[in-house]
Design an enzyme around this catalytic site. Structure first.
Site, short mmCIF file in Angstrom:
data_model
loop_
_atom_site.label_atom_id
_atom_site.label_comp_id
_atom_site.label_asym_id
_atom_site.label_seq_id
_atom_site.Cartn_x
_atom_site.Cartn_y
_atom_site.Cartn_z
N GLY A 57 21.11 111.69 103.35
CA GLY A 57 22.40 110.85 103.34
C GLY A 57 23.57 112.11 103.09
N THR A 58 23.20 112.98 102.19
CA THR A 58 24.02 114.26 101.74
C THR A 58 24.44 114.83 102.98
OG1 THR A 58 23.09 114.21 99.53
CG2 THR A 58 24.46 116.30 100.41
N GLN A 170 24.37 102.69 100.31
CA GLN A 170 24.10 101.57 99.44
C GLN A 170 23.99 100.37 100.23
OE1 GLN A 170 23.05 101.79 96.36
NE2 GLN A 170 23.32 103.91 96.10
N HIS A 192 15.74 106.28 101.72
CA HIS A 192 15.11 105.99 100.44
C HIS A 192 15.72 104.92 99.66
CE1 HIS A 192 17.77 108.40 97.54
NE2 HIS A 192 18.00 109.12 98.73
N THR A 228 13.67 120.66 114.17
CA THR A 228 12.55 119.88 114.61
C THR A 228 12.47 118.33 113.89
OG1 THR A 228 11.14 121.72 115.09
CG2 THR A 228 10.01 119.47 114.92
N CYS A 312 25.70 115.46 84.91
CA CYS A 312 25.37 116.46 83.85
C CYS A 312 25.72 117.83 84.21
CB CYS A 312 24.17 116.04 83.42
SG CYS A 312 23.67 117.11 81.87
C1 LIG Z 1 26.53 106.14 98.08
C2 LIG Z 1 25.75 107.31 98.19
N1 LIG Z 1 25.97 108.39 99.05
C3 LIG Z 1 25.08 109.23 99.38
C4 LIG Z 1 24.12 109.48 98.72
C5 LIG Z 1 23.00 110.90 98.96
O1 LIG Z 1 21.85 110.17 99.93
P1 LIG Z 1 20.53 111.05 99.96
O2 LIG Z 1 20.00 110.91 98.60
O3 LIG Z 1 19.79 110.72 100.94
O4 LIG Z 1 21.17 112.72 100.09
C6 LIG Z 1 23.70 108.46 97.81
C7 LIG Z 1 22.22 108.60 96.92
O5 LIG Z 1 22.16 108.18 95.87
C8 LIG Z 1 24.53 107.60 97.56
O6 LIG Z 1 24.25 106.26 96.48
#
Ligand SMILES: Cc1ncc(COP(=O)(O)O)c(C=O)c1O
Length: 370
Positions: A57-58, A170, A192, A228, A312
């Site tokens: 997601g990042t 989320q 995940h 890939t 942190c």
């Molecule tokens: C709102 C939100 N955006 C993005 C992410 C990041 O996703 P990923 O862990 O797949 O990089 C998270 C992960 O906790 C999240 O809660």
């Protein structure tokens, strides 16, 4: 990971073949991968060709924010707009664009319930709409569970032809979410969070929109995300997306939990909007007079996992930027905990936490006075 996803991934892991190869084995993997893409597209409410698989997601957030900014900057749009409660996977790329690429970043605040200030966003668009390259507002917040008015944001942004991205990590499979109905330009998802594998995400990007890539190479995924394709994880993601999450039961458990905690600790209070505009499985509670780190450790010693939502850095605990944006001061933000409930949470577990909580809070308050 959920059972069905583990099984599907295990089968796929046995298969050789790069889905981009033309040989029989490659084509076989490609076929299954494209079926997974179709399945995900149905759940997301988008066209299969709008799905770009990423490594997280990042990564999807970074690709969307930077890509839409780079696409629109040559048109005189140098402003990136985000909300104050975004996950670090949006906050940090936005700040990176400011520090390294000359973007002007404008942060829109939220009210005490954690909902974006639509009036401020509208005023900004009225005044400077033609300067804005991209707006990114999350569909729901990971610390409070509060759902944002994305359709309204898109409607306001459309007036000035501004693309809207929404980090919907989320919300996916937990609350109604349709890419096409929301009218978004881009959306981020991650496997995940729905019981799928780690390390696989999706950037949904509207058809016909082309953005500069971060990763260059083999040209996979519309040339926007080379590399890939991770077929086993994609198949696992698709299976997980098709398995129902008992959201009503989870929401009911959350209500039971919240009511029990507020009864046991009368001065505690919930951070967030009303139950109807919340994710089913997240509740954020402030326990005045405590330090959340102490609380976390005390709860952990009793087998209960909660989280602080704060970052942190180099051993220095910072208060949650989400709670600060909602009007907390440093002290009260640091007295807050996020509890997550899921399909495996039971009434018994909830009763146990409620039972243990008064002693834990007393202990944490005593430790805080020292
Ligand atoms: C709102 C939100 N955006 C993005 C992410 C990041 O996703 P990923 O862990 O797949 O990089 C998270 C992960 O906790 C999240 O809660």
């Amino acid at each position: 990971m959920v059972e069905g996803a583990i099984e599907a991934m295990s089968v796929q892991l046995e298969k050789l073949g790069n889905p981009s190869s033309l040989h029989t084995q490659g084509r076989e993997v490609r076929k299954e991968l494209e079926q997974a893409r179709e399945q995900l597209a149905k759940v997301i409410g988008c066209h299969a060709s709008e799905i770009i698989f990423t490594g997280s997601g990042t990564e999807a957030n970074n690709t969307a924010l930077k890509g839409l900014f780079w696409k629109n900057r040559p048109l005189g749009r140098n402003v990136v707009v985000i909300s104050a409660i975004e996950h670090h996977a949006i906050l940090d790329p936005a700040h990176w664009l400011h520090d390294h690429d000359g973007a002007e970043v404008i942060v829109i605040g939220v009210d005490k319930h954690g909902v974006i200030d639509l009036g401020a966003l509208k005023a900004l668009i009225d005044n400077r709409g033609d300067e804005i390259a991209v707006i990114s507002v999350m569909h729901s917040n990971n610390e409070t569970g509060v759902i944002q008015p994305i359709a309204q944001i898109v409607a306001i942004a459309n007036v000035a032809s501004i693309p809207v991205h929404s980090d919907s990590v989320q919300s996916f499979c937990k609350v109604p979410l349709s890419f096409s109905e929301l009218g978004l330009t881009a959306m981020t998802l991650s496997a995940h969070k729905i019981g799928g594998p780690l390390g696989i995400g999706i950037l949904v990007l509207k058809r016909g929109i082309d953005i500069p890539a971060i990763l260059h190479g083999g040209g996979q995924e519309r040339d926007i995300r080379s590399g890939t394709l991770n077929a086993p994880s994609i198949v696992g993601f698709a299976v997980a997306s098709g398995l129902p999450i008992p959201v009503k039961d989870i929401a009911q458990l959350r209500e039971e939990f919240t009511a029990g905690v507020l009864k046991a600790i009368p001065d505690a209070f919930v951070n967030g909007g009303s139950a109807s505009d919340q994710l089913p499985g997240i509740v954020n509670i402030t326990f005045p007079g405590t330090e959340s780190d102490t609380l976390l450790l005390l709860l952990d010693s009793k087998g209960i996992s909660a989280s602080t939502g704060s970052a942190c850095t180099a051993g220095v605990q910072r208060p949650s930027h989400v709670l600060l944006a909602m009007g907390h001061n440093d002290k009260s933000a640091r007295s807050s905990l996020r509890f997550s409930l899921g399909a495996t949470t039971t009434h018994l577990e909830i009763a146990k936490v409620i039972d243990l909580l008064p002693a834990v809070i007393n202990q944490a308050r005593a430790a805080n006075l020292r």
